[in-house]
Design a protein around this motif. Structure first.
Motif, PDB file in Angstrom:
ATOM      1  N   LYS A 197       3.396   6.948  14.102  1.00 32.83           N
ATOM      2  CA  LYS A 197       3.151   7.504  15.438  1.00 32.83           C
ATOM      3  C   LYS A 197       3.311   6.430  16.510  1.00 32.83           C
ATOM      4  CE  LYS A 197      -0.015  11.217  14.096  1.00 32.83           C
ATOM      5  NZ  LYS A 197      -1.428  11.687  14.155  1.00 32.83           N
TER       6      LYS A 197
ATOM      7  N   GLN B  22       5.894   6.632  19.604  1.00 34.00           N
ATOM      8  CA  GLN B  22       5.523   6.481  21.012  1.00 34.00           C
ATOM      9  C   GLN B  22       6.396   5.446  21.718  1.00 34.00           C
ATOM     10  OE1 GLN B  22       1.402   5.574  20.431  1.00 34.00           O
ATOM     11  NE2 GLN B  22       0.789   7.721  20.227  1.00 34.00           N
TER      12      GLN B  22
ATOM     13  N   ILE C 207       5.016  14.396  12.130  1.00 32.81           N
ATOM     14  CA  ILE C 207       5.278  13.303  13.075  1.00 32.81           C
ATOM     15  C   ILE C 207       6.756  13.269  13.455  1.00 32.81           C
ATOM     16  CG2 ILE C 207       5.225  10.802  13.391  1.00 32.81           C
ATOM     17  CD1 ILE C 207       2.840  10.786  11.392  1.00 32.81           C
TER      18      ILE C 207
END
Length: 341
Positions: free
Chosen positions: A124, A128, A159
């Motif tokens: 994650k 980002q 994800i």
């Protein structure tokens, strides 16, 4: 959404309130600009919507009749900082977009569930940062015999979908009619899109593992191939993938500590031989030596050398690549190869 001065323009966002430019790419050159009054319509330049300030034509006079569209974009680049997704302008051409690629170096985990939960946080984090493809090591879980890839990597699939990224979860045993070691690929829509079989089982693996017989190309954010651990030792694997059109190679690996030095040599040589960047992930614990490696290439007056980034401990790393820049050198290298007996 419009900004009236360059200071207030958000990074990479330039609005087109008055004119619409049809953009075509032929060999990297932008041609056929056209104008059309518009307030609402937008056009994509690569994957980025460019917004110019409301008074762009009066203030900067970018696109007068004696200016080409390319000249206008060059002029524009003096005033606005383009985002990482924006085209790169060099030598009178607009190159293809950058792509951010990443590695995760894992350690030991008490269970598959805890390992996947921990690594999911890391993925994650890379998502980002707009990492588009990420690769994990070979056999990094507690139990590396995977009965159901969909359920085992359900969190990874979520994800991948949430961040529109491609995930190579590693390489694992698949038990069926034949036992294989496979590297599955999760595409940006959150589904498995294919798998690469290990072509050269290592040592004790040969007693039970059926070798793969094809080096496959996958295409998501770019065209890439997968080299599973021991396959890196054999030059043909990387060479076939490069000749099939791979722009970058990923290598899920599990290398013991005493094997790190030769492994790093193999990875660098394969990159040099084929003029292609390679991202190779390893496990780091008491037995396995980590040092996951990103091999980029730099060229100075026709001499190509490697530029290396290494990972330490349980960590992650992403790097931006303009994959088109290696193509000329790769074609030249392959053209130089002579047949012999």
């Amino acid at each position: 959404m419009y900004s009236k001065n360059r200071q207030n323009c958000s990074k990479g966002i330039l609005s087109l309130p008055y004119r619409l430019f049809e953009i075509n790419h032929i060999n990297g050159v932008v041609i056929n600009p056209t104008t059309e009054p518009t307030m609402n319509r937008k056009r994509f330049f690569g994957n980025t919507i460019f917004h110019l300030p409301l008074n762009w034509n009066k203030k900067y006079r970018l696109f007068e009749t004696n200016r080409s569209f390319l000249q206008g974009i060059k002029h524009l680049s003096k005033f606005f900082k383009f985002s990482d997704k924006s085209p790169i302008i060099t030598d009178g051409k607009i190159q293809k977009l950058m792509v951010k690629l990443g590695l995760i170096q894992t350690t030991s985990y008490e269970s598959n569930q805890k390992g996947i939960a921990q690594v999911s946080k890391t993925i994650k984090k890379l998502g980002q940062k707009e990492t588009k493809i990420v690769c994990l090591p070979e056999q990094w879980l507690k139990n590396n015999i995977i009965k159901d890839f969909d359920s085992e990597f359900l969190e990874f699939k979520k994800i991948a979908r949430d961040f529109s990224m491609t995930i190579i979860p590693g390489a694992f045993y698949e038990i069926g009619k034949n036992t294989s070691i496979i590297a599955p690929v999760i595409g940006p829509e959150g589904e498995f899109i294919g798998r690469q079989e290990k072509i050269h089982p290592f040592d004790y693996e040969r007693d039970s593992v059926k070798p793969g017989n094809e080096a496959k190309i996958f295409k998501t954010s770019c065209k890439f191939g997968i080299i599973i651990c021991y396959d890196m030792v054999f030059p043909n694997v990387a060479n076939v993938l490069a000749k099939k059109g791979a722009q970058v190679l990923f290598s899920p690996s599990r290398i013991v500590r005493r094997g790190i030095v030769p492994w790093e040599m193999y990875v660098q040589v394969r990159a040099l031989e084929n003029r292609i960047p390679i991202l190779a992930a390893n496990v780091e614990n008491r037995r396995f030596g980590g040092n996951s490696i990103i091999v980029d290439l730099t060229e100075d007056n026709k001499v190509v050398t490697t530029k290396i980034t290494k990972l330490k401990g349980a960590s992650e790393k992403s790097k931006e690549f303009i994959l088109e820049k290696y193509e000329k050198s790769r074609k030249s290298r392959f053209a130089d190869s002579n047949k012999f007996q």
